[in-house]
Scaffold this motif. Structure first.
Motif, PDB file in Angstrom:
ATOM      1  N   MET A 145     -10.148   1.827   5.496  1.00 24.03           N
ATOM      2  CA  MET A 145     -11.111   2.056   6.255  1.00 24.03           C
ATOM      3  C   MET A 145     -12.457   2.583   5.589  1.00 24.03           C
ATOM      4  SD  MET A 145     -11.180   5.211   8.882  1.00 24.03           S
ATOM      5  CE  MET A 145      -9.547   4.567  10.036  1.00 24.03           C
ATOM      6  N   ILE A 146     -13.530   2.013   6.120  1.00 21.77           N
ATOM      7  CA  ILE A 146     -14.870   2.004   5.364  1.00 21.77           C
ATOM      8  C   ILE A 146     -15.449   2.796   6.630  1.00 21.77           C
ATOM      9  CG2 ILE A 146     -16.899   1.239   4.529  1.00 21.77           C
ATOM     10  CD1 ILE A 146     -14.561   0.704   2.616  1.00 21.77           C
ATOM     11  N   ILE A 155     -15.046  10.428  14.081  1.00 20.57           N
ATOM     12  CA  ILE A 155     -13.688   9.898  14.188  1.00 20.57           C
ATOM     13  C   ILE A 155     -12.690  10.854  13.671  1.00 20.57           C
ATOM     14  CG2 ILE A 155     -12.040   8.308  13.213  1.00 20.57           C
ATOM     15  CD1 ILE A 155     -14.558   6.536  12.335  1.00 20.57           C
ATOM     16  N   LEU A 156     -12.934  11.765  12.723  1.00 17.96           N
ATOM     17  CA  LEU A 156     -12.009  12.911  12.460  1.00 17.96           C
ATOM     18  C   LEU A 156     -11.726  13.800  13.691  1.00 17.96           C
ATOM     19  CD1 LEU A 156     -10.163  14.079  10.162  1.00 17.96           C
ATOM     20  CD2 LEU A 156     -12.362  15.322   9.297  1.00 17.96           C
ATOM     21  N   PRO A 163     -11.662  12.635   5.897  1.00 20.82           N
ATOM     22  CA  PRO A 163     -11.766  11.320   6.418  1.00 20.82           C
ATOM     23  C   PRO A 163     -11.068  10.489   5.529  1.00 20.82           C
ATOM     24  CG  PRO A 163     -13.885  12.225   6.513  1.00 20.82           C
ATOM     25  CD  PRO A 163     -12.965  12.993   5.599  1.00 20.82           C
ATOM     26  N   VAL A 164     -11.160  10.542   3.830  1.00 21.05           N
ATOM     27  CA  VAL A 164     -10.386   9.616   3.156  1.00 21.05           C
ATOM     28  C   VAL A 164      -9.713  10.619   2.053  1.00 21.05           C
ATOM     29  CG1 VAL A 164     -12.679   9.215   1.931  1.00 21.05           C
ATOM     30  CG2 VAL A 164     -10.611   7.667   1.633  1.00 21.05           C
ATOM     31  N   VAL A 178      -4.580  16.640   7.474  1.00 21.49           N
ATOM     32  CA  VAL A 178      -5.158  15.344   8.108  1.00 21.49           C
ATOM     33  C   VAL A 178      -6.101  14.507   7.492  1.00 21.49           C
ATOM     34  CG1 VAL A 178      -6.458  14.941  10.123  1.00 21.49           C
ATOM     35  CG2 VAL A 178      -4.744  16.734  10.421  1.00 21.49           C
ATOM     36  N   CYS A 179      -5.696  13.250   7.111  1.00 19.44           N
ATOM     37  CA  CYS A 179      -6.393  12.520   6.213  1.00 19.44           C
ATOM     38  C   CYS A 179      -6.236  11.110   6.982  1.00 19.44           C
ATOM     39  CB  CYS A 179      -5.901  12.427   4.739  1.00 19.44           C
ATOM     40  SG  CYS A 179      -6.584  11.148   3.794  1.00 19.44           S
ATOM     41  N   LEU A 180      -7.390  10.599   7.481  1.00 17.95           N
ATOM     42  CA  LEU A 180      -7.561   9.392   8.195  1.00 17.95           C
ATOM     43  C   LEU A 180      -7.275   8.102   7.272  1.00 17.95           C
ATOM     44  CD1 LEU A 180     -10.918  10.192  10.048  1.00 17.95           C
ATOM     45  CD2 LEU A 180      -8.562  10.590  10.962  1.00 17.95           C
ATOM     46  N   SER A 181      -7.613   8.145   6.281  1.00 12.73           N
ATOM     47  CA  SER A 181      -7.202   7.094   5.285  1.00 12.73           C
ATOM     48  C   SER A 181      -6.790   7.439   3.946  1.00 12.73           C
ATOM     49  CB  SER A 181      -8.444   6.112   5.346  1.00 12.73           C
ATOM     50  OG  SER A 181      -8.380   5.090   4.582  1.00 12.73           O
TER      51      SER A 181
END
Length: 210
Positions: free
Chosen positions: A1-2, A12-13, A160-161, A178-181
């Motif tokens: 995810m970029i 998004i988060l 996010p990452v 919580v880590c999106l990517s």
């Protein structure tokens, strides 16, 4: 995810956290300045939370400042990563000079960013600590350790990452990560953003005043 930029990543988060906590959870959202603030702003707005900062500084290896062997946050003690110290070939005593310099820079930033405002009060609250990403995770570790000492009801780290190793290493410090990517290999936080412009002290002041 970029991610397009930090603010886009924050939106998004925020949606992910809203699904976990509800739209108006009223958490205390603590950003790690500088880069965590553009991410944390959308989260605080989406969750109806209070936005503030927790100020931390990385302690870099003497001959490789970008490589974090430890960190400090607010008025807390230094937190070291034994594996990173070993990899860098240094001891806690060997980075005493770096620690002193970073402690002074930390005080400067607290005075500049916070002025006469008191430090945040996490006691009894749900607290979400946010940064733009985790590479080694040492700076977030110090921030989380400081927040935990203040007695929050629940402590969450949201980014996010992240490097998978950093995420796993910090899982024991919080109630949830919580880590999106979590790409592997990770390399660097900036690799996962199209726009990763470096922020200034003035930018921090603007975010805090918004």
């Amino acid at each position: 995810m970029i991610f397009a930029n930090r603010s886009a990543a924050g939106r998004i988060l925020a949606e992910r956290l809203a699904a976990d906590f509800g739209d108006h959870a009223n958490p205390l959202v603590l950003a790690l300045p500088r880069g965590g603030l553009p991410v944390a702003g959308p989260v605080a707005r989406r969750l109806g939370g209070e936005l503030d900062i927790v100020v931390a500084r990385k302690i870099g290896a003497p001959d490789r400042p970008e490589f974090g062997v430890g960190a400090i946050a607010e008025d807390g003690p230094p937190v070291y990563d034994p594996d990173n110290l070993r990899w860098a070939g240094v001891t806690e005593h060997g980075v005493a000079g770096v620690l002193a310099a970073e402690r002074e820079e930390l005080r400067r930033r607290i005075r500049l960013y916070r002025g006469d405002r008191p430090a945040p009060a996490p006691a009894g609250r749900t607290v979400i600590v946010i940064d733009d990403g985790l590479a080694t995770g040492v700076t977030a570790h110090a921030a989380l350790r400081w927040v935990r000492e203040q007695g929050p009801a629940r402590l969450v780290l949201a980014v996010p990452v992240c490097a998978p190793q950093a995420r796993d290493a910090l899982a024991g410090e919080v109630d949830a990560v919580v880590c999106l990517s979590a790409p592997d290999p990770f390399h660097a936080v900036g690799r996962w953003y199209e726009d990763f412009e470096q922020l200034t002290d003035a930018d921090v002041g603007n975010f805090i005043m918004c």
